[in-house]
Design an enzyme around this catalytic site. Sequence first.
Site, PDB file in Angstrom:
ATOM      1  N   GLU A 311       0.816  -1.215   0.000  1.00  0.00           N
ATOM      2  CA  GLU A 311       0.000   0.000   0.000  1.00  0.00           C
ATOM      3  C   GLU A 311       0.850   1.266   0.000  1.00  0.00           C
ATOM      4  OE1 GLU A 311      -4.109  -1.318   2.120  1.00  0.00           O
ATOM      5  OE2 GLU A 311      -2.441  -0.940   3.495  1.00  0.00           O
ATOM      6  N   ASP A 385      -8.484  -9.365   3.631  1.00  0.00           N
ATOM      7  CA  ASP A 385      -8.255  -8.211   4.513  1.00  0.00           C
ATOM      8  C   ASP A 385      -9.315  -8.159   5.612  1.00  0.00           C
ATOM      9  OD1 ASP A 385      -7.336  -5.904   5.643  1.00  0.00           O
ATOM     10  OD2 ASP A 385      -7.978  -4.569   4.030  1.00  0.00           O
ATOM     11  N   GLU A 413     -13.220  -3.188  11.678  1.00  0.00           N
ATOM     12  CA  GLU A 413     -13.156  -2.420  10.439  1.00  0.00           C
ATOM     13  C   GLU A 413     -14.250  -2.829   9.454  1.00  0.00           C
ATOM     14  OE1 GLU A 413      -9.947  -1.541   6.830  1.00  0.00           O
ATOM     15  OE2 GLU A 413      -9.351  -2.714   8.574  1.00  0.00           O
TER      16      GLU A 413
END
Length: 539
Positions: A311, A385, A413
């Site tokens: 990332e 993820d 998340e």
Amino acid sequence: MQTVRGSNYRGLTALFLLLICLAGLRPAAASDGYGLWLTHAPLAPAVNAREVTLMVPDTASGTSKLAADELRSGLEKLFRGQLSVNRNFNGTIILMGTPSNSEQVRDLDLPLAVLGDEGYLLRSVNIDGNSTTVVAANTDTGLLYGAFGLLRTLQSGADIGDLEISASPRIQHRLLNHWDNLDRHVERGYAGQSLWDWWRLPDVLDPRYVDYARANASIGINGTVLNNVNAAPEILTPRYLEKAAALADVFRPWGIRVYLSVRFSSPMDVGGLATADPLDDGVRAWWKQKAEEIYSLIPDFGGFLVKANSEGQPGPQDYGRTHADGANMLAAALEPHGGIVMWRAFVYASENPQDRVRQAYDEFKPLDGRFANNVMVQVKNGPLDFQPREPFHPLFGAMPQTPLAMEFQVTKEYLGFSTHLAYLGTLWEEVLQSDSFQRGPGSTVARVIDGSLHGHALSGIAGVANIGRDRSWSGSIFDQANWYAFGRLAWNPDLDAGEIAREWLRMTFSRDPGFVEKAADMMMRSREAVVDYMTPLGL
């Protein structure tokens, strides 16, 4: 029950009434959640009671004093209003100590060797006609865990006169990863600002730091990574290292080590070098000197967590080197001091045309066996993820020569933030009990990460923290259950998620069976409900 004759009782004595019949807890008073699972709501009164004497070593100091104070305070709360003065030893005695600080514990010749440095023993014995509960360990940290273990056992309704509990952690490094930035914003955090007030550190130490450490010690967490994996290079400057050292001083008596996330390009960012190539002699020397600086401030510093070439983060691949090259360079700097490197296997790059769920496998599988002895590869539980449901990460069945650390996400998340009830113990149990079949049936992910499947001495598990400045710590009281469950599974990855939920409910709210079973049923079904409405087809 073991019987020992002729021992003398010496030590600091606190007196309590112990209930023979442990009735249910009265429902806890309305709470803002700050006390977590450690409020120790009083046990309901019973008809029969005995006097109890708590005996701790004369020389209790540091961590052993914390252990004694924790047990004394917890018993006072559990038996609130039942304190009395003991005039003889014809009641029940709680004896706490290690062979090195208690002659009475030493004389019992207990089987402590197998417990290691962090384990503890709770055992009912008879000494000179006195019913005695022994809390014993090899170290002061073990005593601290034992104190919390006895209080938890009492709240579960166990008979204190018939205990035989031997407990030691299956996983060596049990850490929270705080994705906290230096400006106090918490990435993927839903419970307010970061706990760490970097501006006021090191001079002002918020009392909440102690409460944080105490909560972690109560569930066996022994390490904390203070800053975000997307690390700011400034964390390695002298100014911030002094701040980290102040936190380390607070956490140390609670058995907790401090770790830091580091940016791979730090030699350039704050060191003034022209490169961060891990095979460059100047770069290697810079990291070696930086490690020496850190350990001069934090003698028990745990090590580095690294996110590299993912990332947009810099890493060794920027110089044509491998993940092993980068990790081993840092490992060489830390090794003389006993530090470790946790190198994250999350290596998602949007410009890579490869399927995202394959990228980590394809990059790390060929490197199996090429990492230094003080390196763990930290792998997310699934290959995508932190989704509501994923298969377990294939690396857990593909790198037998490399210690692999589990990375769970305690903060929700993708599971409703702090506004949805989603108990994650069931998710983690599902992953930990999945079978890789790497060495035939029974090659569970739990056995991979605790090192037992492949004989690794180094083992680790990390949870991305859901903790912030909110009064309730986690955004809601029910989200505290995930912090609690992570710590309990980090200690023993084979624990049952349902029993952990019931344990937390008893300690947080009430021991009333009607409440506990209904609330536990709700918790146990909650994550599956999220799966059904968030990703019903796994898309």
